[in-house]
Design a protein around this motif. Sequence first.
Motif, short mmCIF file in Angstrom:
data_model
loop_
_atom_site.label_atom_id
_atom_site.label_comp_id
_atom_site.label_asym_id
_atom_site.label_seq_id
_atom_site.Cartn_x
_atom_site.Cartn_y
_atom_site.Cartn_z
N THR A 150 0.83 -1.21 0.00
CA THR A 150 0.00 0.00 0.00
C THR A 150 0.87 1.26 0.00
O THR A 150 0.38 2.35 -0.31
CB THR A 150 -0.93 0.03 1.24
OG1 THR A 150 -0.12 -0.17 2.40
CG2 THR A 150 -1.98 -1.05 1.17
N GLY A 151 2.16 1.11 0.32
CA GLY A 151 3.05 2.26 0.33
C GLY A 151 3.62 2.55 -1.05
O GLY A 151 3.33 3.57 -1.66
N CYS A 152 4.43 1.63 -1.57
CA CYS A 152 5.14 1.87 -2.83
C CYS A 152 4.42 1.28 -4.04
O CYS A 152 4.79 1.57 -5.18
CB CYS A 152 6.56 1.30 -2.73
SG CYS A 152 6.62 -0.49 -2.55
N GLY A 153 3.41 0.46 -3.80
CA GLY A 153 2.64 -0.10 -4.91
C GLY A 153 3.28 -1.30 -5.58
O GLY A 153 2.76 -1.82 -6.57
N LYS A 154 4.42 -1.76 -5.08
CA LYS A 154 5.08 -2.91 -5.70
C LYS A 154 4.31 -4.19 -5.43
O LYS A 154 3.76 -4.38 -4.35
CB LYS A 154 6.51 -3.05 -5.18
CG LYS A 154 7.46 -2.01 -5.74
CD LYS A 154 8.89 -2.38 -5.46
CE LYS A 154 9.87 -1.34 -6.02
NZ LYS A 154 9.76 -1.14 -7.45
N PRO A 172 9.53 -5.33 2.05
CA PRO A 172 10.84 -5.15 2.70
C PRO A 172 11.34 -3.71 2.61
O PRO A 172 12.16 -3.28 3.42
CB PRO A 172 11.76 -6.10 1.95
CG PRO A 172 11.07 -6.38 0.65
CD PRO A 172 9.60 -6.21 0.89
N ARG A 173 10.83 -2.94 1.64
CA ARG A 173 11.25 -1.54 1.50
C ARG A 173 10.53 -0.64 2.49
O ARG A 173 11.13 0.21 3.13
CB ARG A 173 10.91 -1.03 0.10
CG ARG A 173 11.85 -1.49 -0.96
CD ARG A 173 11.50 -0.80 -2.26
NE ARG A 173 12.55 -0.98 -3.23
CZ ARG A 173 12.65 -0.27 -4.34
NH1 ARG A 173 11.76 0.65 -4.60
NH2 ARG A 173 13.63 -0.50 -5.17
N CYS A 174 9.19 -0.82 2.57
CA CYS A 174 8.37 0.11 3.36
C CYS A 174 8.08 -0.44 4.76
O CYS A 174 7.68 0.32 5.64
CB CYS A 174 7.05 0.37 2.65
SG CYS A 174 7.24 0.90 0.93
N GLY A 175 8.22 -1.74 4.93
CA GLY A 175 7.89 -2.34 6.22
C GLY A 175 6.39 -2.43 6.46
O GLY A 175 5.95 -2.68 7.57
N LEU A 176 5.61 -2.25 5.40
CA LEU A 176 4.14 -2.30 5.54
C LEU A 176 3.61 -3.67 5.14
O LEU A 176 4.20 -4.34 4.28
CB LEU A 176 3.51 -1.24 4.62
CG LEU A 176 3.82 0.22 4.93
CD1 LEU A 176 3.35 1.12 3.80
CD2 LEU A 176 3.14 0.62 6.25
N PRO A 177 2.47 -4.07 5.75
CA PRO A 177 1.86 -5.32 5.31
C PRO A 177 1.35 -5.20 3.88
O PRO A 177 0.88 -4.14 3.48
CB PRO A 177 0.71 -5.53 6.30
CG PRO A 177 0.50 -4.25 6.98
CD PRO A 177 1.73 -3.42 6.83
#
Length: 166
Positions: A46-50, A60-65
């Motif tokens: 949900t952060g970077c859209g990857k 692993p980049r944003c630490g978000l589920p």
Amino acid sequence: MADEPSKTVKAIETPTRLEYTYSPGRASTRFLRNMERKKIMGQKCTGCGKVYVPPRGACPRCGLPTEEEVQVADTGTVVSFTVVRVPSDSIQLELPYAAGSILLDGADIPFQALLRDVDVADIRMGMRVQAQWVDDSELGPTFQNIQWFHPIDEPDVPFEQFQEHL
Ligand SMILES: [Zn+2]
């Protein structure tokens, strides 16, 4: 006699064996249950859209589920590859063979898979490929449902379009 060079021990064989049980966790369990139905489901951050395939449950980049599930195609692009020509006791395949880093259409992270039904000399970065699935009767909750990837009749993808995904 102990000093005789030809009697020097240069190597020993020590066979070892490890057995372990792997608990896949929630994200991998959902992924494998979908694989059983020939659906490749990634998870989107949900952060970077990857989109991660196979998903690990968090970015692993944003630490978000990564809770949003998105289906990706069983077609993709070879973003890098390795040709194996050196025999080894652990290799059951006929040499030479190739393993590719495959970026599935809709995914942002490539994964490793065998490349077959192609001469290793013809494999190139940007080559379009598709999954070779096992027979439907053999489908199970395993990544081994995909036996290998084979080329498809589509134009190569330019390097600039996948260089961020190596
Ligand atoms: Zn992210």
